[in-house]
Design a protein around this motif. Structure first.
Motif, PDB file in Angstrom:
ATOM      1  N   LEU B  30     -13.242-119.800   0.888  1.00  0.00           N
ATOM      2  CA  LEU B  30     -14.374-119.695  -0.314  1.00  0.00           C
ATOM      3  C   LEU B  30     -14.185-118.189  -0.369  1.00  0.00           C
ATOM      4  N   THR B  31     -14.135-116.976   1.331  1.00  0.00           N
ATOM      5  CA  THR B  31     -14.475-115.670   0.956  1.00  0.00           C
ATOM      6  C   THR B  31     -13.240-115.036   0.748  1.00  0.00           C
ATOM      7  N   SER B  32     -12.463-116.209   1.395  1.00  0.00           N
ATOM      8  CA  SER B  32     -11.077-116.032   0.976  1.00  0.00           C
ATOM      9  C   SER B  32     -10.262-115.803  -0.699  1.00  0.00           C
ATOM     10  N   ALA B  33     -10.582-116.775  -0.875  1.00  0.00           N
ATOM     11  CA  ALA B  33      -9.725-117.458  -2.477  1.00  0.00           C
ATOM     12  C   ALA B  33     -11.016-116.198  -3.504  1.00  0.00           C
ATOM     13  N   TRP B  34     -11.713-115.795  -3.131  1.00  0.00           N
ATOM     14  CA  TRP B  34     -13.221-114.738  -3.624  1.00  0.00           C
ATOM     15  C   TRP B  34     -12.327-113.197  -3.728  1.00  0.00           C
ATOM     16  N   ARG B 111     -19.450-102.244   4.249  1.00  0.00           N
ATOM     17  CA  ARG B 111     -18.951-104.381   4.907  1.00  0.00           C
ATOM     18  C   ARG B 111     -19.775-105.061   4.269  1.00  0.00           C
ATOM     19  N   SER B 112     -18.242-105.342   2.934  1.00  0.00           N
ATOM     20  CA  SER B 112     -19.140-106.286   1.892  1.00  0.00           C
ATOM     21  C   SER B 112     -17.275-107.070   1.584  1.00  0.00           C
ATOM     22  N   THR B 113     -17.114-108.195   1.195  1.00  0.00           N
ATOM     23  CA  THR B 113     -16.570-108.531   0.509  1.00  0.00           C
ATOM     24  C   THR B 113     -15.764-107.439  -0.732  1.00  0.00           C
ATOM     25  N   GLY B 114     -16.978-107.380  -1.177  1.00  0.00           N
ATOM     26  CA  GLY B 114     -16.515-106.217  -2.403  1.00  0.00           C
ATOM     27  C   GLY B 114     -15.741-104.628  -1.391  1.00  0.00           C
ATOM     28  N   LEU B 191     -14.595-105.401   9.000  1.00  0.00           N
ATOM     29  CA  LEU B 191     -15.503-105.022   8.002  1.00  0.00           C
ATOM     30  C   LEU B 191     -16.472-106.085   7.890  1.00  0.00           C
ATOM     31  N   SER B 192     -15.692-107.011   9.230  1.00  0.00           N
ATOM     32  CA  SER B 192     -16.799-107.982   9.292  1.00  0.00           C
ATOM     33  C   SER B 192     -17.159-109.200   7.741  1.00  0.00           C
TER      34      SER B 192
END
Lengths: 345, 501
Positions: B30-34, B111-114, B191-192
């Motif tokens: 899900l993280t990868s897709a986002w 250090r976040s998905t954004g 970036l964890s």
């Protein structure tokens, strides 16, 4: 040895899935001179050229060059070993080499000095010495073609093949380029086979014509013979418009709508008369017809008329054309070649 | 070339129990897709806008931006991550100063998905930019003029004709950027942000489980196949857009007043975000570090060795394929399957065959490992090499090849005398592309490298994981320094190339 043909094609077949591009073609070419392989688009003449050059294998039949068999079923001598030059329709100059290097490409085995001399001589003969250092993309179509021909002749091939060499040139330029090039080719003394679909061009430039249709050779011979004494209606059609009409042969004379035609060798019975439009002239007796229209065609008018029984005929008229609706009687010119063929052909 | 892919599937289906739950795989996916979605959107907008400005309008430094906008290709994404993380860290100098001076903090966490999406977009927008630039340059002026004759104003012609015609290029460029996003390990790991690729490497390095790693790799493989299909399908659509119409120069409109400076500012900010700011910060920080020169020298040597070795091997194989696939076009497609496959996945797929070889010849560890690594690079980058080589050889018409044959060359001789010299520019391009990609490659190198065989990317990653960012800067900068000249040469070559010639 000198009268040995340079090329002998014997029953050659080349089939692609679904069609036979070359279907039992046979002919020979004498040494020296210019021959034209003439046929409509898609008749297999380019395929035949590729078979002669060795770019494709034959499925059956044989090809012999200077008496040596170079292609047969199961035998394909590689193109680089055939001693045949081929000039492609798009000239296929190497974009990474200048003109001199293009012309010298096939001379890799020669010492540098000899190669330079050979290239210089060829550039001179084809009047492109001033372009020696130019790149292919800088040349005009005519210049590219000279380079391509000089390149193909560098290896002194016994036979030079040209694929539709003049189709890329237009109008008056085409004629000038063609005449100059043919003069240079003749002076080189190489045997040349030119593929073309333009009958007027073929008749004008060829010493020998090879007529081809649907993968087969229909007739070979001098242009005049092929034009005036075609062996079949199909062969005759390749070289220009025809007027075909019924005839009845009795005792060596054919009775036709245009008058009587002597045919000493034809058997009695129904037959067909085949003549060129320029064989018909207005006369006192013959086929009565009514002019439907006339078109200006440069040196003459092409006049369409409808005769008895609704038969459409065309003839050439040198002076002022008759008006539409005018009556005309068409007869055969006394000296015009006419062919009588069996009715079932 | 398809061997590693088969290896992954076999390993994933293996009987061994996985150490990582399916729930984790779903979360990572899900993280990868986002992340892919965000990067896809950001690169599409910025890359397209930059290409449109540079092709259609005249503004200050336009000629410079035309090629310089592609320069971030020289910076590995992890180098950008180190630079930005150091700059914008909560405890970093910039934020500390901001808090002290204004009492306020910046309203985001890097250090976040954004944050990862921002950094990866800054690194990967050149893929979209280059594709769109080529598409805009290639568009037929005649078509644009036809639209004008049919009643469209200039702007509407662009919107209704030029952009829709460039859509295949947009899809292809975004697909490349998303592929690189999914394949990235160094930046997201630092970036964890837990993506499938970090999952693959972690499953292997922490749990030592090839099965788990392969299960993380499977969704990546599926995504890669999908992206590859999108990219190829778009390219097919793109071929008719150049048409046979004669190529004429587009009329470049001068921008007036504030708009010219807006265009300038936009291009400059892209270049700043992708190269100048993070790399500048890393250079600034160099002063405070005491580099381990011996280790750096060895890593540089190893990186160059792998870069040259990988480039030569891949280009040699690609050239043979390009020459051979004239007879068997299917072979090229099979060999290109590895493209879009993340290096980590490729490495996992090679572990099983590698184990076999090591068992058979135990003493040959080092040489075999390096060969395997080179093979992994070749499998992953084959398509990247094949593409320019194929394009270069497309200039050789069948009749040129046949002319060489009738002029006395055999089949191989014709290839050496005509195909290779005509495509020499393309061969050099392919060599440089592979060289740069190998220099920046991290996950496959991490997994397959021999013991004590560090590359610049590997030691940068190791320093960064120890939070020694100052130390991580120098190897990252060395990668930039080595690849920058190559990227400049490549982009200038692309920028000056006239389509249709």
């Amino acid at each position: 040895m000198s009268d040995e043909p340079v090329l002998e094609i014997c029953d050659v077949v080349r089939a692609y899935p679904g069609r036979r591009a070359v279907d039992g073609a046979s002919f020979t070419l004498p040494r020296g001179g210019i021959s034209c392989l003439l046929g409509p688009s898609g008749c297999g003449k380019s395929s035949l050229l590729r078979l002669i050059a060795g770019l494709e294998p034959v499925d059956a039949g044989t090809i012999r060059l200077r008496g040596e068999t170079v292609a047969a079923a199961g035998l394909t001598v590689a193109p680089e070993r055939r001693g045949v030059g081929l000039v492609f329709q798009d000239n296929a100059l190497f974009p990474h080499l200048d003109v001199a290097a293009n012309v010298g490409f096939g001379l890799a085995g020669l010492a540098a000095e000899d190669r330079r001399a050979r290239v210089a001589a060829l550039l001179d003969r084809f009047h492109i010495a001033h372009l020696a250092a130019a790149w292919p993309h800088m040349l005009s179509g005519g210049e590219q073609q000279r380079v391509a021909i000089a390149r193909a002749l560098a290896r002194e091939p016994s036979l030079l093949l040209l694929d539709e060499p003049f189709s890329g040139l237009d109008g008056h330029l085409r004629e000038a380029v063609r005449d100059a090039l043919l003069a240079d080719l003749r002076s080189a003394g190489t045997s040349v086979l030119i593929v073309t679909h333009d009958p007027e061009e073929a008749m004008m430039i060829a010493d020998k014509l090879v007529l081809m249709a649907e993968g087969r050779i229909l007739q070979t011979g001098k242009p005049q013979d092929c034009y005036h004494r075609p062996v079949s209606i199909a062969a005759a059609r390749l070289l220009g418009d025809l007027v075909v009409t019924e005839a009845v042969v009795t005792g060596g004379v054919a009775t036709t709508p245009f008058g009587a035609v002597p045919t000493p060798n034809a058997p009695d019975g129904t037959a067909r008369l085949v003549v060129r439009p320029d064989a018909l002239i207005p006369g006192a007796s013959g086929l009565p017809a009514t002019v439907t229209r006339s078109r200006f065609a440069g040196g003459f008018y092409l006049v369409d008329a409808t005769g008895a029984g609704g038969r459409h005929v065309s003839y050439r008229c040198a002076g002022d054309p008759p008006a539409a609706g005018a009556p005309v009687t068409l007869t055969l010119r006394a000296d015009a070649p006419a062919m009588i063929v069996p009715a079932d052909e | 070339m398809a061997l590693p892919l088969i290896g992954v599937v076999l390993a994933a289906l293996g009987s061994g129990t996985a150490d990582i739950a399916a729930r984790d795989i779903a979360r990572y996916a899900l993280t990868s897709a986002w992340l892919a979605l965000l990067v896809g959107f950001l690169t599409a907008v910025t890359g397209t806008l930059a290409a449109w400005l540079v092709v259609m309008y005249r503004f200050p430094a336009r000629g410079f931006f035309a090629w310089a906008l592609a320069l971030p290709l020289a910076t590995p994404a992890f180098a950008l991550a180190y630079g930005y993380a150091d700059l914008f860290d909560v405890a970093g100098p910039l934020r500390s100063w901001l808090r002290a001076a204004t009492g306020h903090d910046l309203p985001f966490e890097l250090r976040s998905t954004g944050g990862a999406a921002f950094i990866l977009s800054a690194a990967f927008y050149p893929y979209v930019y280059l594709a769109m630039r080529a598409a805009f340059l290639n568009q037929s002026v005649n078509v644009l003029e036809a639209a004008r004759m049919l009643g469209c104003t200039g702007g509407r012609a662009l919107w209704r004709v030029a952009l829709p015609m460039a859509r295949p290029a947009l899809a292809a460029g975004v697909a490349l950027a998303v592929m690189e996003t999914l394949a990235d390990y160094g930046a997201v790991q630092f970036l964890s942000v837990q993506t499938l690729t970090t999952g693959v490497v972690r499953a292997w390095s922490v749990y030592g489980s090839t099965v788990s790693a392969a299960r993380f790799a499977l969704p990546l493989l599926a995504a890669a196949a999908l992206l590859l299909w999108i990219e190829r399908a778009s390219r097919r659509g793109a071929t008719h857009e150049t048409g046979k119409a004669r190529w004429r120069t587009l009329d470049v409109q001068p921008l007036a007043g504030v708009r010219r400076w807006l265009a300038f500012g936009f291009c400059l900010s892209l270049l700043t975000a992708g190269l100048l700011l993070p790399v500048g910060w890393l250079i600034w920080n160099l002063a405070q570090t005491s580099p381990d020169w011996v280790r750096l020298a060895a890593a540089t040597r190893n990186s160059l060795l792998l870069g040259f070795g990988g480039a030569i091997l891949t280009v040699a194989l690609a050239t043979m394929l390009a020459l051979g696939t004239r007879q068997w076009p299917v072979a090229a497609r099979i060999a290109s399957l590895g493209y879009a496959t993340p290096g980590a996945v490729m490495a996992i797929g090679l572990l099983a065959p590698a184990g076999l070889i090591w068992n058979l010849a135990p003493g040959s560890g080092m040489a075999i490992a390096i060969l395997l690594l080179l093979f992994a690079y070749a499998a992953r980058l084959m398509a990247a090499a094949l593409e320019p080589i194929d394009a270069g050889m497309a200039r050789v018409t069948p009749s040129m090849r046949h002319a060489a044959r009738t002029l006395g060359r055999g089949e191989t001789g014709a290839a050496f005398a005509v195909d290779l010299p005509v495509a020499r520019g393309a061969l050099l391009t392919a060599l440089l592309i592979i060289f740069i990609d190998v220099l920046k490659e991290l996950p496959a190198t991490l997994i397959l490298r021999p013991f004590n065989f560090d590359t610049l990317a590997v030691i940068a990653n190791n320093y960064a994981l120890d939070e020694r960012l100052g130390q991580a800067g120098l190897p990252s900068l060395l990668i930039v320094a080595i690849s920058l000249p190559a990227v400049i040469w490549l982009t200038r070559r692309i920028a000056t190339a006239r389509p249709g010639v």
